[in-house]
Design a protein around this motif. Sequence first.
Motif, short mmCIF file in Angstrom:
data_model
loop_
_atom_site.label_atom_id
_atom_site.label_comp_id
_atom_site.label_asym_id
_atom_site.label_seq_id
_atom_site.Cartn_x
_atom_site.Cartn_y
_atom_site.Cartn_z
N MET A 122 0.82 -1.19 0.00
CA MET A 122 0.00 0.00 0.00
C MET A 122 0.87 1.26 0.00
O MET A 122 0.50 2.26 -0.61
CB MET A 122 -0.92 -0.05 1.23
N GLU A 123 1.99 1.17 0.72
CA GLU A 123 2.87 2.34 0.76
C GLU A 123 3.47 2.62 -0.62
O GLU A 123 3.68 3.78 -0.98
CB GLU A 123 4.01 2.15 1.77
N ASN A 124 3.74 1.55 -1.38
CA ASN A 124 4.31 1.73 -2.71
C ASN A 124 3.36 2.49 -3.62
O ASN A 124 3.77 3.32 -4.42
CB ASN A 124 4.65 0.37 -3.33
N ILE A 125 2.07 2.18 -3.51
CA ILE A 125 1.07 2.87 -4.33
C ILE A 125 1.01 4.35 -3.97
O ILE A 125 0.91 5.21 -4.85
CB ILE A 125 -0.31 2.19 -4.16
N MET A 126 1.11 4.66 -2.70
CA MET A 126 1.08 6.06 -2.25
C MET A 126 2.31 6.82 -2.75
O MET A 126 2.20 7.96 -3.22
CB MET A 126 0.99 6.14 -0.72
N VAL A 127 3.46 6.20 -2.69
CA VAL A 127 4.70 6.84 -3.16
C VAL A 127 4.62 7.06 -4.66
O VAL A 127 4.98 8.14 -5.15
CB VAL A 127 5.93 5.98 -2.78
N ILE A 128 4.13 6.09 -5.40
CA ILE A 128 4.00 6.24 -6.85
C ILE A 128 3.01 7.34 -7.19
O ILE A 128 3.25 8.16 -8.09
CB ILE A 128 3.60 4.88 -7.49
N ALA A 129 1.89 7.41 -6.46
CA ALA A 129 0.89 8.45 -6.70
C ALA A 129 1.46 9.84 -6.43
O ALA A 129 1.23 10.78 -7.20
CB ALA A 129 -0.34 8.21 -5.84
N ILE A 130 2.23 9.98 -5.38
CA ILE A 130 2.84 11.28 -5.05
C ILE A 130 3.85 11.67 -6.12
O ILE A 130 3.88 12.82 -6.57
CB ILE A 130 3.49 11.23 -3.65
N LEU A 131 4.68 10.73 -6.56
CA LEU A 131 5.66 11.03 -7.60
C LEU A 131 4.99 11.40 -8.91
O LEU A 131 5.45 12.29 -9.63
CB LEU A 131 6.60 9.84 -7.80
N LEU A 132 3.88 10.72 -9.25
CA LEU A 132 3.14 11.06 -10.46
C LEU A 132 2.54 12.46 -10.37
O LEU A 132 2.53 13.20 -11.36
CB LEU A 132 2.05 10.03 -10.73
N CYS A 133 2.06 12.85 -9.21
CA CYS A 133 1.52 14.20 -9.03
C CYS A 133 2.61 15.25 -9.19
O CYS A 133 2.40 16.28 -9.82
CB CYS A 133 0.86 14.33 -7.66
N ILE A 134 3.76 14.99 -8.63
CA ILE A 134 4.87 15.94 -8.72
C ILE A 134 5.34 16.08 -10.16
O ILE A 134 5.47 17.19 -10.67
CB ILE A 134 6.04 15.51 -7.79
N THR A 135 5.57 14.96 -10.84
CA THR A 135 6.04 15.04 -12.22
C THR A 135 4.97 15.60 -13.15
O THR A 135 5.28 16.31 -14.11
CB THR A 135 6.51 13.67 -12.74
N GLY A 136 3.72 15.31 -12.86
CA GLY A 136 2.63 15.89 -13.64
C GLY A 136 2.57 17.40 -13.48
O GLY A 136 2.33 18.14 -14.44
#
Length: 53
Positions: free
Chosen positions: A1-15
């Motif tokens: 679950m933590e991996n999904i949160m980290v990926i979502a945060i990184l996608l928001c930042i790069t977006g």
Amino acid sequence: MENIMVIAILLCITGGIARYLYREKKRGRTCIGCPCAKQCGGGCNSAKHPVRK
């Protein structure tokens, strides 16, 4: 679950970065990282960015 949160945060930042770059290029600013980006017309006079003609 933590991996999904980290990926979502990184996608928001790069977006957000991609959106900012797209909007600045659309406004006609060629040197986005330059402090004098509003004044230069296609090249910077600094040592990092030689003037391109």
